[in-house]
Design a protein around this motif. Sequence first.
Motif, PDB file in Angstrom:
ATOM      1  N   ARG A   1      -1.417  -3.654   8.175  1.00 43.01           N
ATOM      2  CA  ARG A   1      -1.712  -2.785   9.320  1.00 43.01           C
ATOM      3  C   ARG A   1      -2.034  -3.593  10.568  1.00 43.01           C
ATOM      4  O   ARG A   1      -1.725  -3.163  11.686  1.00 43.01           O
ATOM      5  CB  ARG A   1      -2.858  -1.843   8.978  1.00 43.01           C
ATOM      6  CG  ARG A   1      -2.411  -0.779   7.960  1.00 43.01           C
ATOM      7  CD  ARG A   1      -3.513   0.120   7.531  1.00 43.01           C
ATOM      8  NE  ARG A   1      -4.069   0.885   8.649  1.00 43.01           N
ATOM      9  CZ  ARG A   1      -5.098   1.720   8.512  1.00 43.01           C
ATOM     10  NH1 ARG A   1      -5.653   1.886   7.328  1.00 43.01           N
ATOM     11  NH2 ARG A   1      -5.554   2.376   9.540  1.00 43.01           N
ATOM     12  N   MET A   2      -2.628  -4.758  10.423  1.00 49.42           N
ATOM     13  CA  MET A   2      -2.972  -5.600  11.562  1.00 49.42           C
ATOM     14  C   MET A   2      -1.720  -6.015  12.344  1.00 49.42           C
ATOM     15  O   MET A   2      -1.791  -6.249  13.540  1.00 49.42           O
ATOM     16  CB  MET A   2      -3.717  -6.849  11.106  1.00 49.42           C
ATOM     17  CG  MET A   2      -5.094  -6.588  10.553  1.00 49.42           C
ATOM     18  SD  MET A   2      -6.310  -6.196  11.796  1.00 49.42           S
ATOM     19  CE  MET A   2      -6.716  -7.821  12.345  1.00 49.42           C
ATOM     20  N   GLN A   3      -0.585  -6.089  11.671  1.00 47.34           N
ATOM     21  CA  GLN A   3       0.648  -6.503  12.324  1.00 47.34           C
ATOM     22  C   GLN A   3       1.139  -5.481  13.343  1.00 47.34           C
ATOM     23  O   GLN A   3       1.812  -5.845  14.299  1.00 47.34           O
ATOM     24  CB  GLN A   3       1.738  -6.775  11.286  1.00 47.34           C
ATOM     25  CG  GLN A   3       1.396  -7.948  10.393  1.00 47.34           C
ATOM     26  CD  GLN A   3       2.418  -8.163   9.299  1.00 47.34           C
ATOM     27  OE1 GLN A   3       3.448  -7.511   9.249  1.00 47.34           O
ATOM     28  NE2 GLN A   3       2.150  -9.095   8.417  1.00 47.34           N
ATOM     29  N   THR A   4       0.797  -4.219  13.150  1.00 56.48           N
ATOM     30  CA  THR A   4       1.323  -3.171  14.028  1.00 56.48           C
ATOM     31  C   THR A   4       0.259  -2.348  14.738  1.00 56.48           C
ATOM     32  O   THR A   4       0.577  -1.622  15.671  1.00 56.48           O
ATOM     33  CB  THR A   4       2.216  -2.203  13.229  1.00 56.48           C
ATOM     34  OG1 THR A   4       1.442  -1.633  12.166  1.00 56.48           O
ATOM     35  CG2 THR A   4       3.435  -2.911  12.661  1.00 56.48           C
ATOM     36  N   ASP A   5      -0.982  -2.463  14.328  1.00 60.02           N
ATOM     37  CA  ASP A   5      -2.052  -1.621  14.869  1.00 60.02           C
ATOM     38  C   ASP A   5      -2.896  -2.421  15.866  1.00 60.02           C
ATOM     39  O   ASP A   5      -3.801  -3.165  15.489  1.00 60.02           O
ATOM     40  CB  ASP A   5      -2.920  -1.093  13.723  1.00 60.02           C
ATOM     41  CG  ASP A   5      -3.923  -0.050  14.154  1.00 60.02           C
ATOM     42  OD1 ASP A   5      -4.300  -0.018  15.343  1.00 60.02           O
ATOM     43  OD2 ASP A   5      -4.351   0.736  13.282  1.00 60.02           O
ATOM     44  N   THR A   6      -2.608  -2.248  17.140  1.00 62.94           N
ATOM     45  CA  THR A   6      -3.310  -2.974  18.195  1.00 62.94           C
ATOM     46  C   THR A   6      -4.801  -2.667  18.195  1.00 62.94           C
ATOM     47  O   THR A   6      -5.633  -3.567  18.341  1.00 62.94           O
ATOM     48  CB  THR A   6      -2.714  -2.622  19.571  1.00 62.94           C
ATOM     49  OG1 THR A   6      -1.307  -2.852  19.526  1.00 62.94           O
ATOM     50  CG2 THR A   6      -3.319  -3.461  20.669  1.00 62.94           C
TER      51      THR A   6
ATOM     52  N   PRO B   1       0.824  -1.202   0.000  1.00 62.28           N
ATOM     53  CA  PRO B   1       0.000   0.000   0.000  1.00 62.28           C
ATOM     54  C   PRO B   1       0.855   1.248   0.000  1.00 62.28           C
ATOM     55  O   PRO B   1       1.941   1.278   0.563  1.00 62.28           O
ATOM     56  CB  PRO B   1      -0.795  -0.122   1.304  1.00 62.28           C
ATOM     57  CG  PRO B   1       0.002  -1.034   2.157  1.00 62.28           C
ATOM     58  CD  PRO B   1       0.750  -1.946   1.226  1.00 62.28           C
ATOM     59  N   SER B   2       0.355   2.279  -0.634  1.00 58.85           N
ATOM     60  CA  SER B   2       1.057   3.550  -0.623  1.00 58.85           C
ATOM     61  C   SER B   2       0.871   4.201   0.729  1.00 58.85           C
ATOM     62  O   SER B   2       0.031   3.794   1.523  1.00 58.85           O
ATOM     63  CB  SER B   2       0.501   4.461  -1.719  1.00 58.85           C
ATOM     64  OG  SER B   2      -0.836   4.809  -1.398  1.00 58.85           O
ATOM     65  N   ALA B   3       1.624   5.234   1.021  1.00 61.94           N
ATOM     66  CA  ALA B   3       1.508   5.935   2.292  1.00 61.94           C
ATOM     67  C   ALA B   3       0.101   6.507   2.451  1.00 61.94           C
ATOM     68  O   ALA B   3      -0.479   6.475   3.534  1.00 61.94           O
ATOM     69  CB  ALA B   3       2.547   7.045   2.371  1.00 61.94           C
ATOM     70  N   ALA B   4      -0.475   6.999   1.364  1.00 61.00           N
ATOM     71  CA  ALA B   4      -1.826   7.559   1.431  1.00 61.00           C
ATOM     72  C   ALA B   4      -2.850   6.467   1.729  1.00 61.00           C
ATOM     73  O   ALA B   4      -3.762   6.657   2.527  1.00 61.00           O
ATOM     74  CB  ALA B   4      -2.172   8.272   0.131  1.00 61.00           C
ATOM     75  N   ALA B   5      -2.697   5.307   1.089  1.00 59.05           N
ATOM     76  CA  ALA B   5      -3.632   4.212   1.310  1.00 59.05           C
ATOM     77  C   ALA B   5      -3.496   3.670   2.723  1.00 59.05           C
ATOM     78  O   ALA B   5      -4.486   3.300   3.356  1.00 59.05           O
ATOM     79  CB  ALA B   5      -3.411   3.102   0.290  1.00 59.05           C
ATOM     80  N   ALA B   6      -2.271   3.624   3.243  1.00 59.83           N
ATOM     81  CA  ALA B   6      -2.056   3.103   4.584  1.00 59.83           C
ATOM     82  C   ALA B   6      -2.721   3.982   5.629  1.00 59.83           C
ATOM     83  O   ALA B   6      -3.077   3.517   6.704  1.00 59.83           O
ATOM     84  CB  ALA B   6      -0.564   2.989   4.859  1.00 59.83           C
ATOM     85  N   ALA B   7      -2.904   5.245   5.340  1.00 62.11           N
ATOM     86  CA  ALA B   7      -3.526   6.166   6.281  1.00 62.11           C
ATOM     87  C   ALA B   7      -5.051   6.132   6.194  1.00 62.11           C
ATOM     88  O   ALA B   7      -5.721   6.696   7.050  1.00 62.11           O
ATOM     89  CB  ALA B   7      -3.015   7.579   6.033  1.00 62.11           C
ATOM     90  N   ALA B   8      -5.588   5.504   5.176  1.00 62.70           N
ATOM     91  CA  ALA B   8      -7.040   5.453   4.999  1.00 62.70           C
ATOM     92  C   ALA B   8      -7.664   4.683   6.160  1.00 62.70           C
ATOM     93  O   ALA B   8      -7.183   3.624   6.538  1.00 62.70           O
ATOM     94  CB  ALA B   8      -7.390   4.778   3.680  1.00 62.70           C
TER      95      ALA B   8
END
Length: 129
Positions: free
Chosen positions: A114-119, A39-46
């Motif tokens: 994101r699941m790997q780092t976002d509790t 994912p791009s940085a913009a997509a990761a922030a969605a």
Amino acid sequence: MMNLKKLTAALCVVTLSAGAPFAIAQTAGGAAGQQYGEPSAAAAAAPVSEADLEKFVSAEEKVNEIRQELTDELSAASDQEQAQQLQFDAQQEMVEAVESSGMEVARYNEIASRMQTDTELRERAQQFN
């Protein structure tokens, strides 16, 4: 071209999902996997909607089942060629499983990453288990 995109996406599905205990066969489109799978940085922030999270959890269950079946089948594979074919077939099944849950593979990969780092995201996902 579409098959190459699907294969590349499937490789990303496998590598981003719960650390599969086997090596993924490299393809000629390996460099393209980075272009389509990350994912791009913009997509990761969605933000991840409840609907996307529910679809992700459903797809993840199917992908994990396929991965487990593949692990079992790989242990019985007679040669490298058969193992590669098993991996290819499983990757196609994973792409189909993700798409049949109503989610695009790129979005699935983004959420898996994101699941790997976002509790907080993991906690939200638990409500759908």
